[in-house]
Design an enzyme around this catalytic site. Structure first.
Site, PDB file in Angstrom:
ATOM      1  N   SER A   1       0.910  -1.179   0.333  1.00  0.00           N
ATOM      2  CA  SER A   1      -0.060  -0.227  -0.085  1.00  0.00           C
ATOM      3  C   SER A   1       1.304   1.646  -0.072  1.00  0.00           C
ATOM      4  O   SER A   1       0.789   2.509  -0.528  1.00  0.00           O
ATOM      5  CB  SER A   1      -0.857  -0.317   0.953  1.00  0.00           C
ATOM      6  OG  SER A   1      -2.166  -0.687   0.510  1.00  0.00           O
TER       7      SER A   1
ATOM      8  N   LYS B   1      -9.977  -5.013  10.174  1.00  0.00           N
ATOM      9  CA  LYS B   1     -11.622  -4.314   9.540  1.00  0.00           C
ATOM     10  C   LYS B   1     -12.611  -4.542  10.041  1.00  0.00           C
ATOM     11  O   LYS B   1     -13.358  -2.862  10.050  1.00  0.00           O
ATOM     12  CB  LYS B   1     -11.136  -4.991   8.309  1.00  0.00           C
ATOM     13  CG  LYS B   1     -10.393  -4.779   7.087  1.00  0.00           C
ATOM     14  CD  LYS B   1     -11.113  -5.545   5.969  1.00  0.00           C
ATOM     15  CE  LYS B   1      -9.195  -5.842   5.119  1.00  0.00           C
ATOM     16  NZ  LYS B   1      -9.884  -6.280   3.837  1.00  0.00           N
TER      17      LYS B   1
ATOM     18  N   ASN C   1     -12.184  -0.239   5.212  1.00  0.00           N
ATOM     19  CA  ASN C   1     -10.769  -0.870   5.695  1.00  0.00           C
ATOM     20  C   ASN C   1      -9.841   0.522   4.754  1.00  0.00           C
ATOM     21  O   ASN C   1      -9.077   0.773   4.672  1.00  0.00           O
ATOM     22  CB  ASN C   1     -10.521  -1.392   3.841  1.00  0.00           C
ATOM     23  CG  ASN C   1     -10.685  -0.803   2.668  1.00  0.00           C
ATOM     24  OD1 ASN C   1     -11.489   0.258   2.571  1.00  0.00           O
ATOM     25  ND2 ASN C   1     -10.731  -1.384   1.731  1.00  0.00           N
TER      26      ASN C   1
ATOM     27  N   ASP D   1     -13.442  -2.425  -0.036  1.00  0.00           N
ATOM     28  CA  ASP D   1     -12.434  -3.633  -1.204  1.00  0.00           C
ATOM     29  C   ASP D   1     -13.404  -4.351  -2.257  1.00  0.00           C
ATOM     30  O   ASP D   1     -13.039  -4.580  -3.490  1.00  0.00           O
ATOM     31  CB  ASP D   1     -12.823  -4.535   0.018  1.00  0.00           C
ATOM     32  CG  ASP D   1     -11.179  -4.702   0.558  1.00  0.00           C
ATOM     33  OD1 ASP D   1     -10.346  -3.812   0.141  1.00  0.00           O
ATOM     34  OD2 ASP D   1     -11.571  -4.469   2.188  1.00  0.00           O
TER      35      ASP D   1
ATOM     36  N   GLY E   1     -15.830 -19.843   1.004  1.00  0.00           N
ATOM     37  CA  GLY E   1     -15.723 -18.788   1.709  1.00  0.00           C
ATOM     38  C   GLY E   1     -16.711 -17.749   2.474  1.00  0.00           C
ATOM     39  O   GLY E   1     -17.625 -18.037   1.531  1.00  0.00           O
ATOM     40  N   ALA E   2     -16.865 -18.114   3.241  1.00  0.00           N
ATOM     41  CA  ALA E   2     -17.970 -17.089   4.255  1.00  0.00           C
ATOM     42  C   ALA E   2     -17.090 -16.383   5.419  1.00  0.00           C
ATOM     43  O   ALA E   2     -17.856 -15.733   6.152  1.00  0.00           O
ATOM     44  CB  ALA E   2     -18.813 -17.909   4.716  1.00  0.00           C
TER      45      ALA E   2
ATOM     46  N   ALA F   1     -13.669 -11.636   4.220  1.00  0.00           N
ATOM     47  CA  ALA F   1     -12.602 -11.467   2.510  1.00  0.00           C
ATOM     48  C   ALA F   1     -14.789 -11.151   2.007  1.00  0.00           C
ATOM     49  O   ALA F   1     -14.619 -10.615   1.127  1.00  0.00           O
ATOM     50  CB  ALA F   1     -11.997 -12.694   2.226  1.00  0.00           C
TER      51      ALA F   1
ATOM     52  N   GLY G   1      -6.225 -11.553  -6.960  1.00  0.00           N
ATOM     53  CA  GLY G   1      -6.084 -10.504  -6.583  1.00  0.00           C
ATOM     54  C   GLY G   1      -5.169  -8.811  -6.206  1.00  0.00           C
ATOM     55  O   GLY G   1      -5.159  -8.235  -5.470  1.00  0.00           O
TER      56      GLY G   1
HETATM   57  P1  ATR Z   1     -10.897 -13.531   6.000  1.00  0.00           P
HETATM   58  O1  ATR Z   1     -11.282 -12.404   6.816  1.00  0.00           O
HETATM   59  O2  ATR Z   1      -9.543 -13.976   5.028  1.00  0.00           O
HETATM   60  O3  ATR Z   1     -12.227 -13.863   5.008  1.00  0.00           O
HETATM   61  P2  ATR Z   1     -12.246 -15.722   8.227  1.00  0.00           P
HETATM   62  O4  ATR Z   1     -12.640 -14.545   8.121  1.00  0.00           O
HETATM   63  O5  ATR Z   1     -10.981 -16.489   9.630  1.00  0.00           O
HETATM   64  O6  ATR Z   1     -10.861 -14.682   7.348  1.00  0.00           O
HETATM   65  O7  ATR Z   1     -12.286 -16.573   7.390  1.00  0.00           O
HETATM   66  C1  ATR Z   1     -11.432 -17.467   6.610  1.00  0.00           C
HETATM   67  C2  ATR Z   1     -12.492 -18.489   5.326  1.00  0.00           C
HETATM   68  O8  ATR Z   1     -12.148 -19.363   4.650  1.00  0.00           O
HETATM   69  C3  ATR Z   1     -13.412 -19.092   5.985  1.00  0.00           C
HETATM   70  O9  ATR Z   1     -14.568 -18.951   5.065  1.00  0.00           O
HETATM   71  C4  ATR Z   1     -13.335 -20.352   6.024  1.00  0.00           C
HETATM   72  O10 ATR Z   1     -13.785 -21.440   6.391  1.00  0.00           O
HETATM   73  P3  ATR Z   1     -14.851 -21.890   7.415  1.00  0.00           P
HETATM   74  O11 ATR Z   1     -15.316 -20.404   7.957  1.00  0.00           O
HETATM   75  O12 ATR Z   1     -15.361 -23.441   7.480  1.00  0.00           O
HETATM   76  O13 ATR Z   1     -13.369 -22.016   8.426  1.00  0.00           O
HETATM   77  C5  ATR Z   1     -12.578 -20.568   4.908  1.00  0.00           C
HETATM   78  N1  ATR Z   1     -10.993 -21.316   5.109  1.00  0.00           N
HETATM   79  C6  ATR Z   1      -9.741 -21.470   6.187  1.00  0.00           C
HETATM   80  N2  ATR Z   1      -8.892 -22.143   5.689  1.00  0.00           N
HETATM   81  C7  ATR Z   1     -10.134 -23.758   5.418  1.00  0.00           C
HETATM   82  C8  ATR Z   1      -9.634 -24.894   4.053  1.00  0.00           C
HETATM   83  N3  ATR Z   1      -8.230 -24.805   4.059  1.00  0.00           N
HETATM   84  N4  ATR Z   1     -10.789 -25.376   3.416  1.00  0.00           N
HETATM   85  C9  ATR Z   1     -11.406 -24.777   3.035  1.00  0.00           C
HETATM   86  N5  ATR Z   1     -11.445 -23.464   3.950  1.00  0.00           N
HETATM   87  C10 ATR Z   1     -11.127 -22.830   4.468  1.00  0.00           C
END
Ligand code: ATR
Length: 285
Positions: free
Chosen positions: A23, A72, A93, A109, A134-135, A138, A246
């Protein structure tokens, strides 16, 4: 502190870890390009230090702040007022000092991602099927601006299914969106698959069915690195038309923040090209 830094408008990025942040360089390039006079630095700030660090920064005359992982959500709680897109994402952010002394929180973002997809890579999202892996934070940060592009459907798939279902429910009023587990993806096809898990950076991938990506579909990893991420390689191996990381989103979210602070839109293309050249050729200046 020298008179030089007290007279110049000051900005910073807080995060933990922050050592490898691009940044400061991105904002320096924007400032040079637009003839804006400003100082931007990276500071290592832990969640425990956040409140005192952010208060001190603005008390000492700071004009604007970027906050990155893991700050964040704390920045969202700190902001006196937030933009609607930050409100939906419950994460901030970018903090910007306002003329009345209050501090506005924004989340650039999602718009950064959409600009990279639509303008830089000419991907039309309207009426398409989009899958987000992912949930976590991000995913939450990008959902609003993505849904604004009027896709036919957005599906969030997550290792912990309940989190995906819950997140989708929060955004249901904005458009067609649902959450599921990775097992539920069998037999489905998507035009765009976005990786928003934190797994890719450590070389891991969620278990994905072979035929998940539609013909002419593309992949995008919110993460980036000097080498292609595991998900970028997955996209390449599954005949994605484009399999992107990204880096463009990083530059575009910075440009949105720069615009919020300075009222000037920098040109992002030369900065993206510069950072790309740098990682492809370590000898680049
Ligand atoms: P961020 O802010 O980067 O999104 P986070 O809030 O900790 O970080 O979320 C990480 C995401 O990556 C979550 O969706 C997590 O899945 P879970 O909710 O089941 O924990 C996902 N994740 C992390 N490691 C993973 C893996 N090895 N396989 C699949 N999903 C993964």
């Amino acid at each position: 502190m020298s008179t030089n830094t007290t007279s110049i408008d000051r900005y910073a990025v807080f995060g933990h870890p922050i050592k490898h942040s691009k940044s400061p360089r991105i904002h320096r390039l924007f400032a040079e390009q637009t003839g804006q006079s400003l100082h931007y630095e990276a500071r290592e700030v832990t969640p425990e230090q956040f409140l005192s660090a952010v208060n001190a920064f603005f008390a000492e005359g700071g004009k604007g702040l970027n906050c990155t992982v893991p700050l964040k959500e704390l920045a969202f709680a700190f902001a006196g007022r937030t933009t609607p897109r930050a409100g939906f994402s419950k994460a901030v952010n970018t903090l910007a000092l306002q003329p009345d002394g209050s501090i506005l929180g924004d989340n650039t973002d999602g718009q950064g991602l959409v600009t990279d997809l639509v303008r830089n890579h000419a991907l039309n999202l309207e009426n398409t099927k989009i899958l987000i892996l992912g949930a976590g934070g991000a995913s939450r940060g990008i959902l609003g601006p993505l849904i604004e592009q009027a896709p036919a459907e957005v599906v969030i798939a997550n290792r912990t299914t309940g989190k995906a279902v819950g997140l989708a429910a929060e955004f249901a009023e904005l458009g067609a969106i649902r959450g599921c587990g990775f097992d539920d993806l069998n037999g489905l096809e998507f035009d765009l698959i976005l990786n928003a898990t934190s797994a890719s950076l450590s070389g891991q991938l969620p278990p994905l069915p072979e035929n998940l990506l539609a013909e002419h579909g593309s992949c995008y990893d919110l993460a980036y690195g000097n080498e292609p991420t595991a998900f970028v390689r997955w996209g390449q191996a599954h005949r994605a038309v484009k399999s992107l990381d990204g880096l463009g989103m990083l530059v575009e979210q910075a440009a949105e923040a720069f615009y919020l602070w300075r009222g000037v839109r920098p040109e992002t293309r030369p900065v993206i090209e510069w950072l790309n050249a740098e990682r492809n050729d370590r000898e680049f200046p």
